[in-house]
Design a protein around this motif. Structure first.
Motif, PDB file in Angstrom:
ATOM      1  N   ALA A  59      46.094 -55.904  59.636  1.00  0.00           N
ATOM      2  CA  ALA A  59      46.394 -54.932  58.260  1.00  0.00           C
ATOM      3  C   ALA A  59      46.880 -55.909  57.510  1.00  0.00           C
ATOM      4  CB  ALA A  59      47.816 -54.063  58.266  1.00  0.00           C
ATOM      5  N   GLU A  60      47.812 -56.851  58.222  1.00  0.00           N
ATOM      6  CA  GLU A  60      47.848 -58.386  56.388  1.00  0.00           C
ATOM      7  C   GLU A  60      45.883 -58.935  56.819  1.00  0.00           C
ATOM      8  OE1 GLU A  60      49.872 -62.918  57.738  1.00  0.00           O
ATOM      9  OE2 GLU A  60      50.557 -61.021  58.874  1.00  0.00           O
ATOM     10  N   LEU A  61      45.652 -59.361  56.993  1.00  0.00           N
ATOM     11  CA  LEU A  61      44.214 -59.476  56.882  1.00  0.00           C
ATOM     12  C   LEU A  61      43.229 -58.846  55.457  1.00  0.00           C
ATOM     13  CD1 LEU A  61      41.724 -60.499  59.821  1.00  0.00           C
ATOM     14  CD2 LEU A  61      43.168 -61.916  58.392  1.00  0.00           C
ATOM     15  N   LEU A  62      43.592 -56.944  55.958  1.00  0.00           N
ATOM     16  CA  LEU A  62      42.888 -56.340  54.601  1.00  0.00           C
ATOM     17  C   LEU A  62      43.906 -56.214  53.437  1.00  0.00           C
ATOM     18  CD1 LEU A  62      41.346 -53.847  57.159  1.00  0.00           C
ATOM     19  CD2 LEU A  62      40.399 -55.073  55.677  1.00  0.00           C
ATOM     20  N   ASN A  63      44.830 -56.933  53.696  1.00  0.00           N
ATOM     21  CA  ASN A  63      46.369 -56.761  52.821  1.00  0.00           C
ATOM     22  C   ASN A  63      46.872 -55.194  52.505  1.00  0.00           C
ATOM     23  OD1 ASN A  63      48.282 -57.797  50.230  1.00  0.00           O
ATOM     24  ND2 ASN A  63      46.525 -57.305  48.893  1.00  0.00           N
ATOM     25  N   ILE A  64      46.732 -54.230  53.544  1.00  0.00           N
ATOM     26  CA  ILE A  64      47.216 -52.805  53.525  1.00  0.00           C
ATOM     27  C   ILE A  64      48.023 -52.615  55.003  1.00  0.00           C
ATOM     28  CG2 ILE A  64      44.596 -52.037  52.378  1.00  0.00           C
ATOM     29  CD1 ILE A  64      43.947 -51.430  55.547  1.00  0.00           C
ATOM     30  N   ALA A  65      48.264 -51.169  54.511  1.00  0.00           N
ATOM     31  CA  ALA A  65      49.861 -51.401  55.737  1.00  0.00           C
ATOM     32  C   ALA A  65      49.451 -50.495  57.232  1.00  0.00           C
ATOM     33  CB  ALA A  65      50.677 -50.461  55.339  1.00  0.00           C
ATOM     34  N   GLU A  66      49.385 -50.720  57.742  1.00  0.00           N
ATOM     35  CA  GLU A  66      49.458 -50.883  59.409  1.00  0.00           C
ATOM     36  C   GLU A  66      49.022 -48.906  58.871  1.00  0.00           C
ATOM     37  OE1 GLU A  66      51.167 -50.544  63.443  1.00  0.00           O
ATOM     38  OE2 GLU A  66      51.833 -51.661  62.690  1.00  0.00           O
ATOM     39  N   ASN A  67      48.135 -48.667  60.151  1.00  0.00           N
ATOM     40  CA  ASN A  67      47.943 -47.136  59.904  1.00  0.00           C
ATOM     41  C   ASN A  67      46.985 -46.423  58.175  1.00  0.00           C
ATOM     42  OD1 ASN A  67      48.674 -47.171  62.643  1.00  0.00           O
ATOM     43  ND2 ASN A  67      50.440 -46.706  61.946  1.00  0.00           N
ATOM     44  N   SER A  68      46.786 -47.665  57.345  1.00  0.00           N
ATOM     45  CA  SER A  68      45.833 -47.353  56.710  1.00  0.00           C
ATOM     46  C   SER A  68      44.963 -46.203  55.982  1.00  0.00           C
ATOM     47  CB  SER A  68      46.028 -48.242  55.100  1.00  0.00           C
ATOM     48  OG  SER A  68      47.182 -48.609  54.699  1.00  0.00           O
ATOM     49  N   PRO A  69      43.900 -45.653  56.497  1.00  0.00           N
ATOM     50  CA  PRO A  69      42.557 -45.837  56.721  1.00  0.00           C
ATOM     51  C   PRO A  69      41.707 -46.580  56.539  1.00  0.00           C
ATOM     52  CG  PRO A  69      43.451 -44.341  54.487  1.00  0.00           C
ATOM     53  CD  PRO A  69      44.789 -44.993  55.187  1.00  0.00           C
ATOM     54  N   LEU A  70      40.939 -47.092  57.537  1.00  0.00           N
ATOM     55  CA  LEU A  70      39.696 -47.538  57.617  1.00  0.00           C
ATOM     56  C   LEU A  70      38.169 -47.028  57.396  1.00  0.00           C
ATOM     57  CD1 LEU A  70      40.987 -50.844  59.281  1.00  0.00           C
ATOM     58  CD2 LEU A  70      40.688 -50.612  57.186  1.00  0.00           C
ATOM     59  N   LEU A  71      37.511 -47.407  57.078  1.00  0.00           N
ATOM     60  CA  LEU A  71      36.307 -46.852  57.481  1.00  0.00           C
ATOM     61  C   LEU A  71      35.855 -47.807  58.272  1.00  0.00           C
ATOM     62  CD1 LEU A  71      34.117 -44.291  56.861  1.00  0.00           C
ATOM     63  CD2 LEU A  71      33.362 -45.914  54.714  1.00  0.00           C
ATOM     64  N   GLN A  72      34.715 -47.283  59.515  1.00  0.00           N
ATOM     65  CA  GLN A  72      34.486 -48.004  60.530  1.00  0.00           C
ATOM     66  C   GLN A  72      32.590 -47.818  60.430  1.00  0.00           C
ATOM     67  OE1 GLN A  72      35.133 -47.441  64.937  1.00  0.00           O
ATOM     68  NE2 GLN A  72      35.550 -49.181  65.148  1.00  0.00           N
ATOM     69  N   ILE A  73      32.069 -49.412  60.715  1.00  0.00           N
ATOM     70  CA  ILE A  73      30.516 -48.474  60.294  1.00  0.00           C
ATOM     71  C   ILE A  73      30.309 -49.744  61.788  1.00  0.00           C
ATOM     72  CG2 ILE A  73      28.267 -48.957  59.190  1.00  0.00           C
ATOM     73  CD1 ILE A  73      30.240 -48.303  57.003  1.00  0.00           C
TER      74      ILE A  73
END
Length: 90
Positions: free
Chosen positions: A50-64
């Motif tokens: 979350a910190e690396l991506l500058n978003i809140a924990e449990n925010s949606p991610l697209l995993q490829i």
């Protein structure tokens, strides 16, 4: 986004010398991608990313997950790509 790519040393023996496009390098070395498979799913962002991506924990991610094969059906590349759900779309 965060991307981790794994390439067998046989297909990129000196990665520190790579300049420019990996795929252009492979074409020059007569290594041809013949098949690329993608698996895509939505996941919740783990705390450690979350910190690396500058978003809140449990925010949606697209995993490829991307797996690339050559003409001999050898895996020459495996990538995991994590994209922020609020920025990326297909």
């Amino acid at each position: 986004s965060l991307e981790n790519t794994y390439i067998p040393r046989k297909y990129l023996p000196c990665p520190e010398l790579l300049e420019g496009s990996l795929y252009a390098h492979w074409e020059k070395e007569n290594i041809h991608l013949t098949n690329v498979n993608h698996k895509i799913k939505a996941i919740a962002c783990p705390a450690e990313l979350a910190e690396l991506l500058n978003i809140a924990e449990n925010s949606p991610l697209l995993q490829i997950h991307q797996i690339s094969f050559n003409g001999q059906n050898d895996i020459i590349e495996f990538s995991e790509i994590l994209c922020r759900g609020d920025i990326y779309g297909l």
